[in-house]
Design a protein around this motif. Structure first.
Motif, PDB file in Angstrom:
ATOM      1  N   LEU A 167      -5.324 -13.217 -18.700  1.00  0.00           N
ATOM      2  CA  LEU A 167      -4.200 -13.266 -19.549  1.00  0.00           C
ATOM      3  C   LEU A 167      -2.840 -13.470 -18.989  1.00  0.00           C
ATOM      4  O   LEU A 167      -2.386 -12.746 -17.960  1.00  0.00           O
ATOM      5  N   VAL A 168      -2.147 -14.553 -19.424  1.00  0.00           N
ATOM      6  CA  VAL A 168      -0.915 -14.983 -18.531  1.00  0.00           C
ATOM      7  C   VAL A 168       0.252 -15.044 -19.541  1.00  0.00           C
ATOM      8  O   VAL A 168       0.128 -15.473 -20.354  1.00  0.00           O
ATOM      9  N   ILE A 169       1.318 -14.501 -19.024  1.00  0.00           N
ATOM     10  CA  ILE A 169       2.675 -14.808 -19.283  1.00  0.00           C
ATOM     11  C   ILE A 169       3.396 -15.672 -18.529  1.00  0.00           C
ATOM     12  O   ILE A 169       3.507 -14.959 -17.265  1.00  0.00           O
ATOM     13  N   HIS A 170       4.187 -16.486 -18.570  1.00  0.00           N
ATOM     14  CA  HIS A 170       5.238 -17.023 -17.552  1.00  0.00           C
ATOM     15  C   HIS A 170       6.218 -17.642 -18.263  1.00  0.00           C
ATOM     16  O   HIS A 170       6.367 -18.219 -19.486  1.00  0.00           O
ATOM     17  N   ARG A 171       7.222 -17.333 -17.880  1.00  0.00           N
ATOM     18  CA  ARG A 171       8.845 -17.888 -18.246  1.00  0.00           C
ATOM     19  C   ARG A 171       9.202 -19.244 -17.438  1.00  0.00           C
ATOM     20  O   ARG A 171       8.908 -19.280 -16.304  1.00  0.00           O
ATOM     21  N   ASP A 172       9.489 -20.208 -18.249  1.00  0.00           N
ATOM     22  CA  ASP A 172      10.026 -21.491 -17.552  1.00  0.00           C
ATOM     23  C   ASP A 172      11.341 -21.932 -17.658  1.00  0.00           C
ATOM     24  O   ASP A 172      11.965 -21.644 -18.859  1.00  0.00           O
ATOM     25  N   ALA A 208      17.053 -25.333 -21.107  1.00  0.00           N
ATOM     26  CA  ALA A 208      16.244 -24.382 -22.015  1.00  0.00           C
ATOM     27  C   ALA A 208      15.490 -23.613 -21.287  1.00  0.00           C
ATOM     28  O   ALA A 208      15.018 -23.946 -20.228  1.00  0.00           O
ATOM     29  N   GLY A 209      14.947 -22.438 -22.103  1.00  0.00           N
ATOM     30  CA  GLY A 209      14.150 -21.603 -21.363  1.00  0.00           C
ATOM     31  C   GLY A 209      12.746 -21.397 -22.236  1.00  0.00           C
ATOM     32  O   GLY A 209      13.018 -21.353 -23.407  1.00  0.00           O
ATOM     33  N   TYR A 210      11.476 -21.150 -21.714  1.00  0.00           N
ATOM     34  CA  TYR A 210      10.354 -21.226 -22.588  1.00  0.00           C
ATOM     35  C   TYR A 210       9.854 -19.738 -22.052  1.00  0.00           C
ATOM     36  O   TYR A 210       9.693 -19.428 -20.867  1.00  0.00           O
ATOM     37  N   LEU A 211       8.996 -19.498 -23.121  1.00  0.00           N
ATOM     38  CA  LEU A 211       8.118 -18.205 -22.746  1.00  0.00           C
ATOM     39  C   LEU A 211       6.632 -18.753 -23.154  1.00  0.00           C
ATOM     40  O   LEU A 211       6.351 -19.042 -24.178  1.00  0.00           O
ATOM     41  N   MET A 212       5.682 -18.813 -22.054  1.00  0.00           N
ATOM     42  CA  MET A 212       4.267 -19.095 -22.681  1.00  0.00           C
ATOM     43  C   MET A 212       3.365 -18.037 -22.360  1.00  0.00           C
ATOM     44  O   MET A 212       3.535 -17.172 -21.126  1.00  0.00           O
ATOM     45  N   THR A 213       2.612 -18.026 -23.315  1.00  0.00           N
ATOM     46  CA  THR A 213       1.416 -16.962 -23.181  1.00  0.00           C
ATOM     47  C   THR A 213       0.236 -17.721 -23.408  1.00  0.00           C
ATOM     48  O   THR A 213       0.108 -18.657 -24.018  1.00  0.00           O
ATOM     49  N   GLU A 214      -0.815 -17.469 -22.466  1.00  0.00           N
ATOM     50  CA  GLU A 214      -1.874 -18.212 -22.253  1.00  0.00           C
ATOM     51  C   GLU A 214      -3.254 -17.318 -22.168  1.00  0.00           C
ATOM     52  O   GLU A 214      -3.009 -15.944 -21.674  1.00  0.00           O
ATOM     53  N   THR A 215      -4.069 -17.973 -22.290  1.00  0.00           N
ATOM     54  CA  THR A 215      -5.650 -17.256 -22.211  1.00  0.00           C
ATOM     55  C   THR A 215      -6.465 -18.388 -21.426  1.00  0.00           C
ATOM     56  O   THR A 215      -6.868 -19.484 -21.839  1.00  0.00           O
ATOM     57  N   TRP A 216      -6.865 -17.941 -20.054  1.00  0.00           N
ATOM     58  CA  TRP A 216      -7.547 -18.575 -19.170  1.00  0.00           C
ATOM     59  C   TRP A 216      -8.872 -18.080 -19.292  1.00  0.00           C
ATOM     60  O   TRP A 216      -9.075 -16.757 -19.115  1.00  0.00           O
ATOM     61  N   VAL A 217     -10.031 -18.833 -19.472  1.00  0.00           N
ATOM     62  CA  VAL A 217     -11.370 -18.369 -19.135  1.00  0.00           C
ATOM     63  C   VAL A 217     -12.080 -18.947 -18.176  1.00  0.00           C
ATOM     64  O   VAL A 217     -12.068 -20.284 -17.712  1.00  0.00           O
ATOM     65  N   LYS A 218     -13.118 -18.306 -17.434  1.00  0.00           N
ATOM     66  CA  LYS A 218     -13.940 -18.514 -16.387  1.00  0.00           C
ATOM     67  C   LYS A 218     -15.162 -19.228 -16.936  1.00  0.00           C
ATOM     68  O   LYS A 218     -15.889 -18.552 -17.384  1.00  0.00           O
ATOM     69  N   ARG A 219     -15.331 -20.225 -16.835  1.00  0.00           N
ATOM     70  CA  ARG A 219     -16.742 -21.130 -17.279  1.00  0.00           C
ATOM     71  C   ARG A 219     -17.492 -21.804 -16.150  1.00  0.00           C
ATOM     72  O   ARG A 219     -16.596 -22.814 -15.800  1.00  0.00           O
ATOM     73  N   GLY A 220     -18.577 -21.593 -15.960  1.00  0.00           N
ATOM     74  CA  GLY A 220     -19.228 -22.606 -15.092  1.00  0.00           C
ATOM     75  C   GLY A 220     -18.675 -22.499 -13.577  1.00  0.00           C
ATOM     76  O   GLY A 220     -18.471 -23.564 -12.849  1.00  0.00           O
ATOM     77  N   GLY A 221     -18.138 -21.267 -12.979  1.00  0.00           N
ATOM     78  CA  GLY A 221     -17.330 -21.134 -11.947  1.00  0.00           C
ATOM     79  C   GLY A 221     -15.747 -21.749 -11.903  1.00  0.00           C
ATOM     80  O   GLY A 221     -15.530 -21.610 -10.607  1.00  0.00           O
ATOM     81  N   GLY A 222     -15.278 -22.117 -12.775  1.00  0.00           N
ATOM     82  CA  GLY A 222     -14.185 -22.726 -13.084  1.00  0.00           C
ATOM     83  C   GLY A 222     -13.233 -22.175 -14.255  1.00  0.00           C
ATOM     84  O   GLY A 222     -13.746 -21.523 -15.092  1.00  0.00           O
ATOM     85  N   TRP A 223     -11.858 -22.096 -13.797  1.00  0.00           N
ATOM     86  CA  TRP A 223     -11.078 -21.669 -14.871  1.00  0.00           C
ATOM     87  C   TRP A 223     -10.596 -22.708 -15.758  1.00  0.00           C
ATOM     88  O   TRP A 223     -10.000 -23.779 -15.203  1.00  0.00           O
ATOM     89  N   LYS A 224     -10.875 -22.642 -17.070  1.00  0.00           N
ATOM     90  CA  LYS A 224     -10.391 -23.605 -18.202  1.00  0.00           C
ATOM     91  C   LYS A 224      -9.069 -22.857 -19.158  1.00  0.00           C
ATOM     92  O   LYS A 224      -9.407 -21.596 -19.461  1.00  0.00           O
ATOM     93  N   LEU A 225      -8.318 -23.459 -19.730  1.00  0.00           N
ATOM     94  CA  LEU A 225      -7.169 -23.026 -20.202  1.00  0.00           C
ATOM     95  C   LEU A 225      -7.666 -23.129 -21.811  1.00  0.00           C
ATOM     96  O   LEU A 225      -7.897 -24.059 -22.189  1.00  0.00           O
TER      97      LEU A 225
END
Length: 235
Positions: free
Chosen positions: A96-101, A114-131
């Motif tokens: 679970l990721v939150i980043h400010r840009d 401008a400023g952005y707040l991004m919330t993300e879900t990354w999942v580990k599939r097949g040994g790699g991380w996908k968004l």
């Protein structure tokens, strides 16, 4: 609310190893770098097959729709997004990721920010991380305040009613106006332009004053997200 829910989720999850944080941050910065030139290949490689992207306007995009909409910036426009804060927590194979840009843009010779707040879900599939999911949120900011002519401030002073139990009081304090619900504390009213005012720290709201045929203030609209709460001036 979105930021609060995401923050609570981060608090409940496990702290990830520093190496993973650095790796995901590098992936996210690379994705941000790919937006201005419309680099679909970078996003195509990072997105999960069932990924969903919610843009800053609230539009829900499928993976295919997002990639189709990703095009280079128009001629005369350039810009860059930089991550300024990055937080990660783990829930098993989910990050679970939150980043400010911070965005710096050159729009036909004019510098914009401008400023952005991004919330993300990354999942580990097949040994790699996908968004798997991204929600982009624009950080609202107060507009610049315009000078308020002292001679015109008295025109707004008075009591305004939106409902039998809702009364708003505006009064003048030396060289500025203050306003607030009757019986509660008052805060400075700043002029944005003409009969449009705002309160510092509440960039999503505006107070738009209305005048009658004789030019006298008859009330104001308390506008938030395009919805108006009507306040009528009391005798």
């Amino acid at each position: 609310m979105i930021a609060l829910i995401a923050s609570l989720a981060l608090q409940a999850a496990a702290v990830p190893p520093p190496g993973l944080v650095a790796a995901l941050r590098a992936k996210d910065q690379a994705l941000l770098d790919a937006i201005a030139p419309g680099n679909r290949a970078a996003w195509d490689a990072a997105l999960a097959p069932d990924a969903v992207y919610v843009d800053e306007n609230g539009t829900i995009l499928t993976r295919a729709a997002f990639l189709e909409a990703l095009v280079p910036l128009a001629k005369g426009v350039s810009g860059h997004l930089t991550i300024v804060d990055y937080r990660v927590r783990l829930l098993g194979n989910t990050a679970l990721v939150i980043h400010r840009d911070d965005e710096r843009e050159d729009y036909h010779g004019q510098a914009l920010r401008a400023g952005y707040l991004m919330t993300e879900t990354w999942v580990k599939r097949g040994g790699g991380w996908k968004l798997a999911m991204t929600h982009a949120y624009v950080e609202a900011r107060d507009p610049p305040a315009a000078p308020a002519p002292l001679a015109g401030l008295d025109a707004y002073v008075g009591r305004y009613r939106a409902a039998p139990d809702l009364v708003y009081l505006i009064r003048k304090e030396t060289d500025h106006l203050v306003g607030g619900r009757e019986g509660a504390s008052a805060r400075p009213l700043l002029v944005e332009s003409g009969d449009v005012m705002f309160i510092a720290g509440e960039p999503r709201s505006r107070k738009i004053f209305q005048r009658g045929p004789d030019g006298r203030v008859t009330g104001f609209l308390d506008r938030r997200e395009g919805e108006d709460l009507h306040w009528r001036r009391l005798p």
